[in-house]
Design a protein around this motif. Structure first.
Motif, PDB file in Angstrom:
ATOM      1  N   ALA B 172     -38.480  30.877   5.036  1.00  0.00           N
ATOM      2  CA  ALA B 172     -37.627  31.545   3.795  1.00  0.00           C
ATOM      3  C   ALA B 172     -36.292  32.230   3.519  1.00  0.00           C
ATOM      4  N   VAL B 173     -36.304  32.779   2.431  1.00  0.00           N
ATOM      5  CA  VAL B 173     -34.645  32.763   2.538  1.00  0.00           C
ATOM      6  C   VAL B 173     -33.898  33.028   3.912  1.00  0.00           C
ATOM      7  N   ASP B 174     -34.539  34.728   4.185  1.00  0.00           N
ATOM      8  CA  ASP B 174     -34.078  35.036   5.916  1.00  0.00           C
ATOM      9  C   ASP B 174     -34.883  34.783   6.654  1.00  0.00           C
ATOM     10  N   ASP B 175     -35.396  33.549   6.632  1.00  0.00           N
ATOM     11  CA  ASP B 175     -36.404  32.843   7.912  1.00  0.00           C
ATOM     12  C   ASP B 175     -35.831  31.806   8.145  1.00  0.00           C
ATOM     13  N   LEU B 176     -35.624  31.177   9.510  1.00  0.00           N
ATOM     14  CA  LEU B 176     -35.181  29.947   9.654  1.00  0.00           C
ATOM     15  C   LEU B 176     -35.943  29.099  10.834  1.00  0.00           C
ATOM     16  N   GLN B 177     -36.070  27.930  11.497  1.00  0.00           N
ATOM     17  CA  GLN B 177     -36.672  27.850  12.619  1.00  0.00           C
ATOM     18  C   GLN B 177     -35.637  27.088  13.041  1.00  0.00           C
ATOM     19  N   ILE B 178     -35.582  26.629  14.076  1.00  0.00           N
ATOM     20  CA  ILE B 178     -34.626  25.794  14.919  1.00  0.00           C
ATOM     21  C   ILE B 178     -35.733  24.855  15.812  1.00  0.00           C
ATOM     22  N   VAL B 179     -35.288  23.677  15.862  1.00  0.00           N
ATOM     23  CA  VAL B 179     -36.580  23.183  16.705  1.00  0.00           C
ATOM     24  C   VAL B 179     -35.741  22.237  17.032  1.00  0.00           C
ATOM     25  N   VAL B 180     -36.043  23.013  18.747  1.00  0.00           N
ATOM     26  CA  VAL B 180     -34.964  21.052  19.747  1.00  0.00           C
ATOM     27  C   VAL B 180     -35.056  20.837  20.690  1.00  0.00           C
ATOM     28  N   ARG B 181     -35.055  19.645  21.433  1.00  0.00           N
ATOM     29  CA  ARG B 181     -34.737  19.275  22.431  1.00  0.00           C
ATOM     30  C   ARG B 181     -34.983  20.663  23.808  1.00  0.00           C
ATOM     31  N   SER B 182     -35.865  20.943  24.210  1.00  0.00           N
ATOM     32  CA  SER B 182     -35.631  21.884  25.627  1.00  0.00           C
ATOM     33  C   SER B 182     -34.129  21.447  26.054  1.00  0.00           C
ATOM     34  N   SER B 183     -33.981  20.458  26.460  1.00  0.00           N
ATOM     35  CA  SER B 183     -32.681  19.479  27.330  1.00  0.00           C
ATOM     36  C   SER B 183     -31.153  20.610  27.000  1.00  0.00           C
ATOM     37  N   PHE B 184     -31.398  20.690  25.422  1.00  0.00           N
ATOM     38  CA  PHE B 184     -30.297  20.973  24.472  1.00  0.00           C
ATOM     39  C   PHE B 184     -31.177  21.924  23.790  1.00  0.00           C
ATOM     40  N   ALA B 185     -31.877  23.614  24.337  1.00  0.00           N
ATOM     41  CA  ALA B 185     -31.658  24.599  24.430  1.00  0.00           C
ATOM     42  C   ALA B 185     -31.024  25.266  24.082  1.00  0.00           C
ATOM     43  N   GLY B 186     -30.607  25.242  25.456  1.00  0.00           N
ATOM     44  CA  GLY B 186     -30.051  25.421  26.365  1.00  0.00           C
ATOM     45  C   GLY B 186     -28.309  25.772  25.164  1.00  0.00           C
ATOM     46  N   TYR B 187     -27.900  25.222  25.247  1.00  0.00           N
ATOM     47  CA  TYR B 187     -26.946  25.017  24.550  1.00  0.00           C
ATOM     48  C   TYR B 187     -26.598  24.916  22.989  1.00  0.00           C
ATOM     49  N   VAL B 188     -27.385  25.179  22.097  1.00  0.00           N
ATOM     50  CA  VAL B 188     -28.153  25.769  21.322  1.00  0.00           C
ATOM     51  C   VAL B 188     -28.254  27.276  21.405  1.00  0.00           C
ATOM     52  N   ALA B 189     -28.660  28.043  22.468  1.00  0.00           N
ATOM     53  CA  ALA B 189     -29.010  29.321  22.536  1.00  0.00           C
ATOM     54  C   ALA B 189     -27.631  30.000  22.120  1.00  0.00           C
ATOM     55  N   ASP B 190     -27.213  29.339  23.373  1.00  0.00           N
ATOM     56  CA  ASP B 190     -25.485  29.806  23.630  1.00  0.00           C
ATOM     57  C   ASP B 190     -24.834  29.646  22.221  1.00  0.00           C
ATOM     58  N   TRP B 191     -24.864  28.562  21.471  1.00  0.00           N
ATOM     59  CA  TRP B 191     -24.051  28.375  20.421  1.00  0.00           C
ATOM     60  C   TRP B 191     -24.286  29.939  19.557  1.00  0.00           C
ATOM     61  N   LEU B 192     -25.735  29.999  20.039  1.00  0.00           N
ATOM     62  CA  LEU B 192     -26.197  30.781  18.735  1.00  0.00           C
ATOM     63  C   LEU B 192     -25.555  32.377  18.606  1.00  0.00           C
ATOM     64  N   VAL B 193     -25.775  32.888  20.396  1.00  0.00           N
ATOM     65  CA  VAL B 193     -25.264  33.563  20.663  1.00  0.00           C
ATOM     66  C   VAL B 193     -23.503  33.546  19.869  1.00  0.00           C
ATOM     67  N   ASP B 194     -22.868  33.336  20.670  1.00  0.00           N
ATOM     68  CA  ASP B 194     -21.461  32.639  19.762  1.00  0.00           C
ATOM     69  C   ASP B 194     -21.163  32.806  19.122  1.00  0.00           C
ATOM     70  N   ALA B 195     -22.085  32.563  18.486  1.00  0.00           N
ATOM     71  CA  ALA B 195     -21.180  32.395  16.836  1.00  0.00           C
ATOM     72  C   ALA B 195     -21.878  33.281  15.993  1.00  0.00           C
ATOM     73  N   ALA B 196     -22.547  34.672  16.733  1.00  0.00           N
ATOM     74  CA  ALA B 196     -23.475  35.693  16.173  1.00  0.00           C
ATOM     75  C   ALA B 196     -22.530  36.430  16.663  1.00  0.00           C
ATOM     76  N   ALA B 197     -21.658  36.321  17.266  1.00  0.00           N
ATOM     77  CA  ALA B 197     -20.111  37.032  18.292  1.00  0.00           C
ATOM     78  C   ALA B 197     -18.970  37.681  16.999  1.00  0.00           C
ATOM     79  N   ASP B 198     -18.847  35.527  16.534  1.00  0.00           N
ATOM     80  CA  ASP B 198     -17.677  35.337  15.893  1.00  0.00           C
ATOM     81  C   ASP B 198     -18.082  35.926  14.763  1.00  0.00           C
ATOM     82  N   SER B 199     -19.520  36.269  14.074  1.00  0.00           N
ATOM     83  CA  SER B 199     -20.000  36.737  12.261  1.00  0.00           C
ATOM     84  C   SER B 199     -18.949  37.394  12.224  1.00  0.00           C
ATOM     85  N   ARG B 200     -19.041  38.836  13.776  1.00  0.00           N
ATOM     86  CA  ARG B 200     -18.856  40.126  13.915  1.00  0.00           C
ATOM     87  C   ARG B 200     -17.307  40.404  13.388  1.00  0.00           C
ATOM     88  N   SER B 201     -16.288  39.689  13.971  1.00  0.00           N
ATOM     89  CA  SER B 201     -15.607  39.314  13.488  1.00  0.00           C
ATOM     90  C   SER B 201     -14.753  39.207  12.724  1.00  0.00           C
TER      91      SER B 201
END
Ligand SMILES: [Zn+2]
Lengths: 86, 201
Positions: B172-201
């Motif tokens: 949906a417009v406000d609903d996207l799914q990221i499907v990622v290889r399990s071994s890269f999932a930690g990197y992607v999760a950290d990236w998302l949290v980091d990008a979310a923090a950046d997007s606020r500043s």
């Protein structure tokens, strides 16, 4: 940086692709009958034109398909449509 | 000793279980504009079958919904989704089937039409990016045009998010799914949290 047209996914960022060398290098029909020198030519020797060059590329971070594309070696620009081939 | 012997049951652990709290905290940090949710593991198979033959229709009948025909699109069937990964390749998920059953079910049909299906349930994991800021967040690290008109529900893409290869699925417009290889999932999760923090500043 440029967009490369994947024949399956369409235009994508260059970083999603990997290079696979010269295209249309045919595997020898009777590899066992080649001399060492002929085999070395097949394995190691490639054209190095200044200008349009048909090459193998793989959409490594996308659909993972190999395709053949023509790139101008002077400008690094891709020319014309690329084709999906195995 | 007897107790230890008894304690050998293997329980599945979500590859991002240890990051759940950090992902959940993003919602408060962005005043609800962004929500990151872990998806429960699903059964998934990689289907390879000739698109010009009778295989795709037979598999569609077996799973109860049509397979997507256009590149970079997905369709829903009663228990999951079907994603077109390539000319002769699809990813089929099921939220209800057991992985072995799902592989057997799809492979049995595909094999009768010269194709095959392989269980890839453990290969990937999935994070849902929800909220009004979802697309802006992904745009920080993804070169695709993610505006709703260019990437509406029904579209998907295998591409790069940051340095990781991911499959993006637009629900949906406000609903996207990221499907990622399990071994890269930690990197992607950290990236998302980091990008979310950046997007606020
Ligand atoms: Zn591609």
């Amino acid at each position: 940086m440029q967009l490369i047209a994947c024949p399956w996914c369409g235009p994508r960022e260059e970083t999603e692709f990997s290079y696979g060398g010269q295209a249309h290098v045919a595997y020898p029909e009777h590899p066992a009958s080649l001399t060492d020198e002929q085999w070395a030519h097949f394995v190691f020797f490639r054209d190095n034109p200044k200008g349009p060059f048909a090459e193998r590329w793989v959409h490594a971070a996308g659909c993972r398909r190999w395709f053949t594309a023509v790139r101008d070696t002077r400008t690094h620009q891709f020319i014309g449509p690329s084709e999906l081939t195995s | 000793m007897a107790d230890r012997m008894a304690d050998r049951t293997l329980t599945p652990v979500h590859p991002l279980a240890d990051r759940w709290a950090r992902l959940a905290a993003v919602e408060d940090g962005t005043a609800g504009a962004l929500r990151l949710e872990l998806e429960a593991p699903v059964a998934a198979v990689d289907l390879r079958v000739d698109p010009r033959g009778t295989g795709p229709d037979a598999v569609a009948a077996a799973v109860g919904g049509p397979l997507p025909s256009a590149p970079d699109t997905w369709t829903a069937h009663p228990t999951g989704i079907a994603v077109r990964l390539g000319p002769d390749e699809w990813l089929l998920t099921s939220t209800t089937a057991d992985p072995e059953e799902w592989e057997f079910h799809v492979d049995e049909t595909a094999a009768a039409h010269g194709g095959m299906a392989v269980d890839v349930s453990a290969q990937r994991t999935s994070v849902r990016v929800l909220g009004a800021a979802a697309r802006d967040l992904l745009a920080f690290g993804c070169a695709l045009d993610l505006r709703p008109a260019a990437f509406p529900r029904g579209r998907c893409a295998q591409t790069l998010l940051g340095q990781a290869a991911v499959l993006l699925v637009a629900h949906a417009v406000d609903d996207l799914q990221i499907v990622v290889r399990s071994s890269f999932a930690g990197y992607v999760a950290d990236w998302l949290v980091d990008a979310a923090a950046d997007s606020r500043s």
